[in-house]
Design a protein around this motif. Sequence first.
Motif, PDB file in Angstrom:
ATOM      1  N   TYR A  68      63.296  46.366 -20.773  1.00 48.51           N
ATOM      2  CA  TYR A  68      63.598  46.001 -22.155  1.00 48.51           C
ATOM      3  C   TYR A  68      65.019  45.436 -22.248  1.00 48.51           C
ATOM      4  O   TYR A  68      65.260  44.421 -22.903  1.00 48.51           O
ATOM      5  CB  TYR A  68      63.458  47.214 -23.089  1.00 48.51           C
ATOM      6  N   ASP A  69      65.944  46.075 -21.555  1.00 44.91           N
ATOM      7  CA  ASP A  69      67.326  45.581 -21.545  1.00 44.91           C
ATOM      8  C   ASP A  69      67.377  44.176 -20.942  1.00 44.91           C
ATOM      9  O   ASP A  69      68.014  43.279 -21.490  1.00 44.91           O
ATOM     10  CB  ASP A  69      68.219  46.522 -20.735  1.00 44.91           C
ATOM     11  N   LEU A  99      65.000  41.927 -20.819  1.00 46.22           N
ATOM     12  CA  LEU A  99      64.339  40.960 -21.716  1.00 46.22           C
ATOM     13  C   LEU A  99      65.224  40.589 -22.900  1.00 46.22           C
ATOM     14  O   LEU A  99      65.146  39.458 -23.397  1.00 46.22           O
ATOM     15  CB  LEU A  99      63.013  41.547 -22.240  1.00 46.22           C
ATOM     16  N   THR A 100      66.047  41.528 -23.350  1.00 46.09           N
ATOM     17  CA  THR A 100      66.843  41.270 -24.549  1.00 46.09           C
ATOM     18  C   THR A 100      68.266  40.783 -24.238  1.00 46.09           C
ATOM     19  O   THR A 100      69.016  40.460 -25.148  1.00 46.09           O
ATOM     20  CB  THR A 100      66.924  42.543 -25.428  1.00 46.09           C
ATOM     21  N   HIS A 101      68.635  40.735 -22.952  1.00 44.08           N
ATOM     22  CA  HIS A 101      69.977  40.256 -22.604  1.00 44.08           C
ATOM     23  C   HIS A 101      69.958  38.957 -21.803  1.00 44.08           C
ATOM     24  O   HIS A 101      70.994  38.509 -21.324  1.00 44.08           O
ATOM     25  CB  HIS A 101      70.743  41.313 -21.789  1.00 44.08           C
ATOM     26  N   ARG A 108      56.113  39.302 -29.015  1.00 39.07           N
ATOM     27  CA  ARG A 108      55.943  38.131 -28.148  1.00 39.07           C
ATOM     28  C   ARG A 108      54.538  37.536 -28.316  1.00 39.07           C
ATOM     29  O   ARG A 108      54.371  36.325 -28.347  1.00 39.07           O
ATOM     30  CB  ARG A 108      56.189  38.563 -26.696  1.00 39.07           C
ATOM     31  N   PRO A 135      60.830  50.432 -28.160  1.00 43.64           N
ATOM     32  CA  PRO A 135      61.358  49.061 -28.285  1.00 43.64           C
ATOM     33  C   PRO A 135      60.640  48.063 -27.378  1.00 43.64           C
ATOM     34  O   PRO A 135      60.414  46.917 -27.758  1.00 43.64           O
ATOM     35  CB  PRO A 135      62.827  49.214 -27.879  1.00 43.64           C
ATOM     36  N   TYR A 146      58.629  44.784 -28.573  1.00 45.45           N
ATOM     37  CA  TYR A 146      58.953  43.475 -28.002  1.00 45.45           C
ATOM     38  C   TYR A 146      57.677  42.761 -27.541  1.00 45.45           C
ATOM     39  O   TYR A 146      57.480  41.576 -27.818  1.00 45.45           O
ATOM     40  CB  TYR A 146      59.904  43.663 -26.814  1.00 45.45           C
ATOM     41  N   SER A 162      71.230  45.333 -15.738  1.00 45.88           N
ATOM     42  CA  SER A 162      70.475  46.136 -16.712  1.00 45.88           C
ATOM     43  C   SER A 162      70.403  47.607 -16.305  1.00 45.88           C
ATOM     44  O   SER A 162      70.510  48.489 -17.163  1.00 45.88           O
ATOM     45  CB  SER A 162      69.063  45.572 -16.900  1.00 45.88           C
TER      46      SER A 162
END
Lengths: 389, 389
Positions: B277-278, B280-282, B81, B73, B77, B50
Amino acid sequence: MEQLFSDGILNTPSSFIREILKVTQDEDMISFAGGLPNPISFPSKELKESTNRVILDFENKVFQYATTEGYEPLRKYIAKRYEEKYHLDFSKEDILITTGSQQALDLLGKILINKGDSLAVECPGYLGAIQAFSMYQPKFIGIDLKEDGLDTDMLESSLKQSNVKLMYTVPNFQNPTGITYSFEKRTKICEILSHHNTILVEDDPYGDLRFSGKDLPYIGAGKLPNSVLLGSISKIITPGFRLGWICTKNKDIMKQLIIAKQASDLHSNIFCQYVIYDYLTHNDVSQHIDKIKKLYKEQSIAMQKAIQMYFPKDIIYTTPQGGMFMWATLPDKQSSLSLFQRAAKHKVAFVPGDPFYTNKKNVPTFRLNYTNSDTDTIFEGIKRIAQVI
Amino acid sequence: MEQLFSDGILNTPSSFIREILKVTQDEDMISFAGGLPNPISFPSKELKESTNRVILDFENKVFQYATTEGYEPLRKYIAKRYEEKYHLDFSKEDILITTGSQQALDLLGKILINKGDSLAVECPGYLGAIQAFSMYQPKFIGIDLKEDGLDTDMLESSLKQSNVKLMYTVPNFQNPTGITYSFEKRTKICEILSHHNTILVEDDPYGDLRFSGKDLPYIGAGKLPNSVLLGSISKIITPGFRLGWICTKNKDIMKQLIIAKQASDLHSNIFCQYVIYDYLTHNDVSQHIDKIKKLYKEQSIAMQKAIQMYFPKDIIYTTPQGGMFMWATLPDKQSSLSLFQRAAKHKVAFVPGDPFYTNKKNVPTFRLNYTNSDTDTIFEGIKRIAQVI
């Protein structure tokens, strides 16, 4: 109904600059308002290498809880740098890593200020400091700032009149004025303070960014027992990491700062402390800083030229030897706030002087930042301001 | 000589745990004292990916100054959640990113507490909160904690007697006791608070780490107008990044929190906000959390078994449904502080109960952490404590 909020927060102004920044989101707005470093100062490639290296080298340690004081090798590095550059004998025990210099100000407010305590600030002075200290409800004593530093007569009489707990200064390329304290003024202020218990805070975020003239010794660091020096990586590596530090040889002050830091956020981001130490020890930092200084010098000269070209001759302005800001004064006590409003309609922004003063309103002064615009933009922006003056 | 330091800092205790941690540096010391997550909770490889990705994708933005509120973002998120897990209708405007949950406590103290204001805390309660709030010199009102949450009779009469400004709770796997508020207690407390202006703070750093039983709705979040919810990535991703958040739908409280945050450190580390954030989303975060829960469940069971095996039968202890801590009580009002001193000589450490109380001393209770020791170490450590009891 009873008051919900604390007296402290109700006494704290919202950051005027952060309000302005919202107005200046507009794409075609030229902004000299912020205090943003130029992205050239972010060594992205090298920082990326360092993030990878510290994860490889130290594994879980970079992700775990850490000591409040900060990463020991980084603290040693900072101490050594002061020794090399200024012959100051700091050791790692004298360094506390903070979440940016702004946190250093908050911690100093926390440990030192009781409601009503007198606190001397430069007039005009850094609004982030005014904001941080306001939370603790001091009585601000504004000391006029001259071209070469504080008005020492005014300082002397203020210190005699009140028991001043703390004095806050930015000796190099001051925010907002860009002025630098002369050697003589530094010596004189140190001499004055040596007769008082006042704690001298020297905030030096821009010290490395001197692009003309010679480095000068600090006012009190290494000399006065009640002396505190603040530093930061924000202007030379990245502000995004929120890493700064407090140095003081005063053990009592350091002890209380550590307790305040524990209570405030336990410790600063340890991952980024590892990354910064790795970056500092694997790269030629002086070369990197030279690049920034070269650019800022060009940009500052461009702004001076633009002012000479477009502004009426009765507007006074400072000529910085480093840092990020210039300071201009309108003639005949015109209000810079009113100029700001007219300028915004012509798509150019700056910071009117008002929020930098604790004791004045509708001032004729304003701050111009030159580090985050290229020379063409600087000329165009100054031209637009000139059109509404 | 006049007092140098503020009343606030002189009222703030140094962290007892951080003092203990210094004692437990010894290599052959078994420590149940800290509150360190197991390194299994740090997804190093994924975080490394990340960091590289965000530098590639966003370049200079990850290194520049950023907004006080936090990375948009990431705030979206977090809001989403809560909606998915608890059907709470938070939006990004209701989320402020903080420098760890500890800073959230400091900011709440800053904006709400005047000297002498009444503040209700769990008794025993989280010492980091006691430390953060002490700075603002409140009058602490300790409300006894039962197996299923606060003593509601005591709460009700305390709220009637004093104008309680703020009530601080850890509803899930409480620190230090490990207990979880029952559904009935949550409902009852919400009902009691609905008749008062008291601001309810629900601090939930461990909520995702439930390894037995069912998730329960929050006490006041989404229901009470004066409700504040705190969260953190420290126990599920990394504490080293110092990232947490405050959620509240109370616009007045949020507005003041943002001003306090500006004054305290401008904004939290933006680079690490991008990285998280990266991450959590990947990645499959639920799968990652399941791994942590599985381990902590095993370790908590090991500690219970060891206690059953070695401790005298008259020692009472809690059985946590999640989180990181157990809480034990010595019989006959014995002092756990004295036990701590004897245990240290036998190379095992825990946290004596004293610093978790605002109104008691020489208590018979103590806190045991099971997340940072393997099962063999847990058995050996509990055996050593048993030997000195």
